[in-house]
Write an enzyme that holds these catalytic residues in place. Structure first.
Site, PDB file in Angstrom:
ATOM      1  CG  ASN A 282      55.783  39.796  65.672  1.00  0.00           C
ATOM      2  OD1 ASN A 282      56.481  40.073  66.633  1.00  0.00           O
ATOM      3  ND2 ASN A 282      55.347  38.853  65.691  1.00  0.00           N
ATOM      4  CB  CYS A 284      52.007  39.369  68.493  1.00  0.00           C
ATOM      5  SG  CYS A 284      50.278  39.074  68.135  1.00  0.00           S
ATOM      6  CD  GLU A 286      55.239  36.813  67.934  1.00  0.00           C
ATOM      7  OE1 GLU A 286      55.019  36.200  66.782  1.00  0.00           O
ATOM      8  OE2 GLU A 286      54.711  37.608  68.454  1.00  0.00           O
TER       9      GLU A 286
END
Length: 780
Positions: A282, A284, A286
């Protein structure tokens, strides 16, 4: 609940029991991000109403929804648990909305039909909100033959431009949309171009970029071995692995991108190693996810789980953590039955694995409350203890759900228990999984928590230390005026309330500016041991950090078991994080004096001046435009003075006239005009752009609008005048990916510019950008 219109609430913020205890910025953030307003009618009159709406919606699948709605409300009460933004804003709404924050889309087929089918899927997904991630490694490199059409492939970067334009168009629709992540394998033939892509001003600004780093590549780097760039079994080029690593390092040192993702480690430690292959994340990072994977996120607030804060016996309450985690897992699991899905493939993927991302926020504040400085050996040891408890309780909760509702459909007991990550669990947990299965394939993940942390009285976000203990921020009133409010870190605020305004601040109240890279990495590495997915964390570094030390951060991240690494070093391209020092007061001027500096620079135009005229004819234009830029000698320097644009197309006349008058005014009144072409080239046309060979370039390039193409002409003209000191701004920024010398630190860069309000006020945290002026947040 009785709905009221906006006009019935003064300032549109109802001060309730919870609201009256929060900072103004927290109430403002809740109101603008999470509060439910439908058709200009306020539904949530208070934060308690928001909690009640979310609890009622997520309890609906239970046999006793009334009981569980109460338990879920209690978990959110006092901000002990905060579901992620999409859940907070979309649970229980009438409109078609999703509660999943982000998505990794399907593999892009290497043919034109499949490419644009994938683009359509991306647009439909972004329409419902949320960020998306793509692996562009599946597309053949630039210059490869395209059989059947007698042409050469334009390469992955050209299609990334199309995705970028689509995302801009979606954002222009006015609704909140997510950002995008693009990744590429370390052995793709276009990897060098990928690394350099964002050096062109305005290009791929809707993307975060990361390189998928394999274990084989890292071994080759350490041994200084050759590395083949290949596609479809064909080797296109062989270089030294260490040279490519240097290219990545120097780019992120100077431009803050790309990030690196250790993809082999992700797959080896994946609980679902036996049924999926991950090569995307995704925005970001994480949540490393398979094709059509989804992010389902929520965070337990460690700062609200501390008993006897700031006392000698302060400690994390195991009972509070255990109870909160068990309800939180149930809440996230119920989202699968209560949320809408952008695509059928998303729903199929989600229900077969029931992957959730339960994380934490407030870790740094919790450490402050127990007297430990973030990043110290004692804090690392305490974090290890806390996260062992956190993971254990999360797995126990998912096992209990499996007893009650069944294991996730793709659960294979023998293969699941053979996983490297599962092997690190306590023996009794493994035994319970063997007996009862587990409801959720992956459970823990550390996501950015910018918005939910701010709503929760500005608790420290995720794993990050606070940016500052106190700073000023402007917020927008309903009448569009701005007011400045003080924003305090949660632990700092609690300390002041308990001990008074004059009490000395303890040494263990550290901020991001106080920490070494080693302290950041130590915290990330210890938490990664207990995290099924990955961690969104930014290692903020000083501008003056030595390049060799900077490189060492990434190698240490790999050697200590991290799944990726993102740094942020202030530089002259992306700027710096917001300064916490107060700005100097503006000099007071008499009426009419404020613009004297402009008047003094004005030079009368002679009858005749020199200039150049450029022809602009893009493939989507019926008539050509002719762009004329004239120059003047001012203070011994040649500079652009005025611009004219002529065309037979009269429909362009109004905006062309306005554009030329405004641009000419900027030329005549500003010493530094290098920003002008950058701003032009960032303009996107919702109806699409076209390919065009700009002056000074050897090949056509995709321009997202006519204005962007005019920006390319202006930039070329400035280069010729020497106003912009770039040898070839169009080609060199993309292709010159090698450096003969190490980049040098930059002195006093400006903070990064906010795309919404235009102020240089961006804070970089947890892999995301947050504007402290207008509240804009990318990748939340």
């Amino acid at each position: 609940m009785t709905a009221v219109t906006k006009t019935e609430i003064i300032n549109s913020t109802a001060i309730t029991t919870v609201g009256s205890q929060l900072q103004p910025v927290s109430l403002w953030t809740w109101e603008n991000k999470h509060r439910l307003v439908e058709f200009d009618t306020i539904i949530d009159q208070s934060i308690e109403d928001s909690w009640n709406r979310v609890a009622t919606a997520l309890a609906a699948p239970e046999k006793d929804p009334t009981y569980w709605a109460g338990e879920m409300y209690k978990a959110m009460e006092d901000f002990k648990f905060s579901p992620a933004g999409r859940i907070a804003s979309n649970a229980g709404v009438a409109r078609k909305a999703t509660m999943f924050n982000c998505f990794v889309m399907g593999d892009i087929p290497d043919d034109m039909s499949g490419i644009f089918d994938s683009l359509k899927e991306a647009a439909l997904t972004m329409q419902m909100g949320g960020g998306i991630g793509y692996d562009f490694s599946t597309l053949r490199p630039k210059g490869s033959p395209v059989r059947g059409v007698g042409a050469d492939a334009s390469g992955p970067l050209s299609f990334m431009d199309v995705w970028d334009s689509m995302c801009r168009t979606m954002m222009a629709a006015g609704s909140r949309r997510g950002a995008m992540m693009a990744v590429m394998r370390d052995d793709h033939p276009d990897i060098e171009e990928f690394i350099a892509a964002k050096r062109i001003p305005g290009r791929l600004s809707m993307f975060n970029l990361s390189v998928l780093i394999s274990d084989a590549f890292m071994t080759a780097v350490k041994n200084d071995e050759p590395w083949s760039l290949q596609f479809g079994g064909k080797v296109y080029k062989t270089i030294q692995a260490r040279d490519l690593w240097e290219t990545i390092m120097k780019s992120t040192y100077s431009y803050a991108e790309p990030g690196v993702i250790f993809v082999d480690r992700i797959n080896k430690k994946n609980n679902l190693w036996y049924c999926e292959n991950i090569h995307g994340t995704n925005p970001c990072a994480e949540q490393p996810l398979p094709p059509y994977g989804l992010c389902l996120l929520g965070s337990v607030n460690f700062a609200r789980c501390i008993s006897n804060a700031f006392e000698n016996d302060a400690e994390l309450s195991r009972e509070v953590v255990a109870k909160t985690v068990r309800v939180a897992v149930r809440m996230l699991d119920n989202v699968f039955e209560t949320s809408n899905y952008p695509l059928p493939r998303h729903k199929e993927e989600a229900l077969s694995k029931r992957r959730i991302g339960l994380g934490v926020t407030g870790l740094a504040n919790a450490l402050m409350m127990v007297g430990l400085p973030y990043g110290s050996p004692e804090a690392v040891a305490k974090t290890d203890e806390w996260f062992a408890l956190f993971r254990r309780e999360a797995y126990l909760a998912s096992i209990e759900l499996a007893k009650e509702k069944g294991a996730f459909p793709l659960f294979d007991k023998e293969k699941f228990l053979a996983g490297e990550n599962i092997a690190s669990l306590d023996d009794d947990i493994r035994q319970l999984i063997a007996e009862h299965g587990i409801r959720n394939a992956l459970i823990t993940s550390i996501a950015p928590t910018g918005t939910i942390s701010l709503v929760a009285d500005n608790v420290s976000g995720g794993l990050e230390p606070p940016f500052a203990l106190e700073y000023q921020r402007k917020i927008l009133n309903k009448d569009q005026t701005k007011r400045e409010v003080t924003v305090q870190d949660y632990a700092y605020r609690m300390f002041r309330q308990k001990f008074g305004a004059d009490a000395p601040i303890p040494d263990h109240f550290v901020t991001a500016q106080d920490l070494t890279p080693a302290a950041h990495l130590a915290m990330q590495a210890v938490v990664q041991k207990y995290t099924d997915a990955a961690i969104s964390k930014t290692i903020n570094l000083p501008a003056e950090i030595d390049y060799e030390e900077f490189k060492g951060v990434y190698m240490t991240a790999y050697d200590t078991g991290c799944k990726g690494c993102t740094t942020y070093r202030p530089n002259d391209v992306t700027g710096s994080v917001l300064s916490v020092e107060p700005a100097p007061a503006a000099e007071k001027k008499e009426p009419g004096e404020a613009h004297e500096h402009i008047k003094s620079k004005f030079v009368e135009r002679p009858e005749e001046i020199d200039g150049c005229t450029y022809k602009l004819k893009m493939s989507n234009m019926e008539n050509a435009m002719y762009v004329t830029i004239n120059n003047m000698m001012v203070d011994g320097k040649i500079r652009p003075w005025e611009i004219f644009i002529n065309s037979k197309a009269m429909e362009f006349f109004p905006w062309v006239t306005a554009l030329t008058r405004m641009t000419s005014a900027v030329f005549q009144r500003g010493d530094d005009v290098a920003f002008v072409p950058e701003e032009f080239q960032a303009v996107q046309d919702p109806s699409g752009g076209a390919w065009w060979k700009a002056p000074g370039t050897s090949k056509p390039k995709y321009y997202p609008s006519i204005v962007a193409a005019i920006g390319a002409i202006i930039e070329y003209h400035l280069i010729k005048l020497g106003t912009v000191s770039v040898e070839d701004a169009f080609e060199a920024a993309m292709l010159e990916v090698r450096y003969d010398e190490h980049p040098q630190p930059v002195a006093k860069p400006k903070a990064a510019k906010c795309p919404r309000c235009g102020n240089h006020s961006i804070i970089k945290s947890e892999g995301c950008e947050v504007c402290t002026e207008c509240g804009h947040q990318k990748c939340s």
